[in-house]
Structure formats: structure tokens, C-alpha cells
Motif scaffolding. Structure first.
Motif, PDB file in Angstrom:
ATOM      1  N   GLY A  53       9.310   5.558  -2.274  1.00 37.91           N
ATOM      2  CA  GLY A  53       8.920   5.634  -3.672  1.00 37.91           C
ATOM      3  C   GLY A  53       9.787   4.759  -4.545  1.00 37.91           C
ATOM      4  N   TYR A 142       2.961   7.337  -1.182  1.00 35.99           N
ATOM      5  CA  TYR A 142       2.148   7.229  -2.389  1.00 35.99           C
ATOM      6  C   TYR A 142       0.733   6.736  -2.081  1.00 35.99           C
ATOM      7  N   THR A 263       9.697  11.699  -7.540  1.00 38.78           N
ATOM      8  CA  THR A 263       8.941  11.676  -6.289  1.00 38.78           C
ATOM      9  C   THR A 263       9.158  12.985  -5.543  1.00 38.78           C
TER      10      THR A 263
END
Length: 272
Positions: A53, A142, A263
Motif C-alpha cells: 500500500g 488494493y 491501509t
């Protein structure tokens, strides 16, 4: 290839959206924006790094999939692979990765950088085109989960294609971030919305058609989704912002990253 900047500014709203509209919007958005995304973030992501992330947590250090030395010979599925940076790192460890993405343009970037040792597949994560028990490990940085209307279906599909004992690790925007404006500076530090409002964020065109969709799940929702899909949750990682990382990426920044998590990484295991 039409770039997002050449289109009329979409309207940002919060409204319900179904599986079909979400999938169609995501495919179109990533096809239109893949070039800009790779240009803006490619240097940070690298060609063959595995970054979880915007904080920059690297799988080489985190070992959330297991020790790097134990990846050799493993069949690994990367979901929402983009330009396959993570898969390229896995291949360098001796794994046999398959990089899957909904966007044709993202996979073209994977080919541009280099696909030696990789399998590239364009498909929807809600209907994985693989036989049962095809992979030892699966990962998604993601990818897919923030953008789908039915995350349990994705998780069930991943569990189906994993072998017993297989591990799935995925990262998403930390749910607490939905309560704050998507701004990297001081204006992004005050709560502006309810954390408990699950209404999707939608950008739509002049005809009301969604061109970008992102779905919000609370931490509790994510945990329940994992369990409902038949996984066992073994870890939940909230990376802290490291001192070396001075970049801003959308609403992620050193200022915000030192105060609130950006995150959330879920480490899941298929037991049988």
C-alpha cells in the motif's frame, strides 16, 4: 485511448450500485486511467517490488505470504494485479505467479514491463476462470476488493481455487478513512462522514452512469466477510507510516499516516 482528463468532470455522489454496474465502471475506469496511474505511481511501485500500500510496506520484509525462501515452486494467484509488479517479485523468488486483472490496459502495461515467468489473465475476480484447488497462495494489494459490490463472492472464489492450507492476503483502504475527507493535508484530519455509512462512493457521467465505484466496509464487515467465505482470519495488519516515506498519494500522506491508519491487510487461511 481516451484519458479521464479529456472527459467531462463526473459527478461525485453516494448511492447504491449493483454487481454489474460496479464491474463495468471499474473495467472502464482502469482502462482509461491505467497509463496515468502507472506514470504517476510506477516509480514508487517499481517494476518488481511487492508493496502492500501507499505506506510502502514491502512483502520482502513483511513476509505475510510466508518466508520468501518458501515461495519457490508455489502456484500463486495475484488478483487485481495491475502491471503485475507483485507477481514479478514472486517470480523472482521462484514462485509460479498468475497475474489477473479486470483491465486490459493494465495488463498491457504488464507486458510492456515484462511478463517472463508470469501468467497474465484478464477476468473478473467474482468469477475466477480456474479449476478448484489450483493455487497454493493468493494475494491482492488494493486489487478488486475495494471496488466490488459482493466481496464475499470474491472471497469464496479465492477460497475455491486455493488448495487446503492455502493462504490469501489482501490489502484495502483502512475503513476508518471513509469518515475523513480524501485530502492529504490538515483539511483531511477532521471527521466529515459517518464511519457506519456503507453507501458506495460513485462518480457518474451526465447520463447518471457510474464511471467509478468504490465500496465501503467497516472493519467488522470485512472480518465477517472473511469468515462467511470459509476462511480463518489469522492476522490483521495496520501498517504505520515509515519515516523514509515522504510521498503523498491521493489522501495518503506522512501527516495523516502518522495519526490514523491508511491501509488494512487481512491474512486469511483456507483450513480444508
Amino acid at each position: 485511448m481516451i484519458q479521464e482528463s479529456e472527459l467531462p468532470e463526473p459527478e461525485a455522489t453516494r448511492r447504491d450500485t449493483d454487481v454489474t454496474e460496479s464491474s463495468r465502471a471499474s473495467r472502464g475506469w482502469w482502462d482509461r486511467n491505467a497509463d496515468e496511474y502507472q506514470r504517476d505511481h510506477g516509480a514508487f511501485l517499481g517494476d518488481d517490488r511487492f508493496v502492500w500500500g501507499p505506506e510502502g510496506l514491502d512483502e520482502a520484509h513483511a513476509a505475510l505470504l510466508g518466508p520468501a525462501a518458501e515461495l519457490k515452486g508455489k502456484d500463486v494467484l495475484e488478483i487485481g494485479a495491475g502491471a503485475a509488479q507483485c507477481s514479478r517479485w514472486l517470480a523472482a523468488q521462484g514462485a509460479r505467479p498468475v497475474a489477473l486483472d479486470l483491465s486490459h490496459r493494465q495488463l498491457q502495461h504488464a507486458l510492456r514491463i515484462g511478463a517472463e515467468g508470469l501468467g497474465l489473465v484478464q477476468a473478473d475476480a467474482e468469477a475466477l476462470p480456474f479449476a478448484d484447488a489450483s493455487f497454493d497462495l493468493a494475494c491482492s494489494a488494493y486489487g478488486a476488493l475495494p471496488f466490488v459490490a459482493d466481496p464475499v463472492q470474491v472471497l469464496r472464489e479465492v477460497r475455491r481455487v486455493l488448495r487446503p492450507g492455502g493462504r490469501f492476503v489482501f490489502s484495502v483502504t483502512h475503513p476508518i478513512r471513509w469518515a475523513f475527507p480524501d485530502e492529504p493535508g490538515p483539511e483531511g484530519l477532521s471527521v466529515a462522514a459517518s464511519y457506519f455509512d456503507r453507501t458506495p462512493y460513485v462518480e457518474q457521467d451526465e447520463q447518471g452512469r457510474a464511471v467509478y465505484v468504490e465500496h465501503h466496509r467497516t472493519i467488522g464487515d470485512r472480518v465477517r466477510d472473511v469468515v462467511a467465505a470459509g476462511f480463518r482470519l489469522v492476522d490483521l495488519v495496520e501498517p504505520e507510516w515509515p519515516a523514509w516515506n515522504s510521498q503523498e498519494w491521493g489522501g495518503w500522506s506522512p501527516l495523516r499516516g502518522n495519526l490514523i491508519p491508511g491501509t488494512a491487510i487481512f491474512v486469511c487461511v483456507r483450513d480444508e
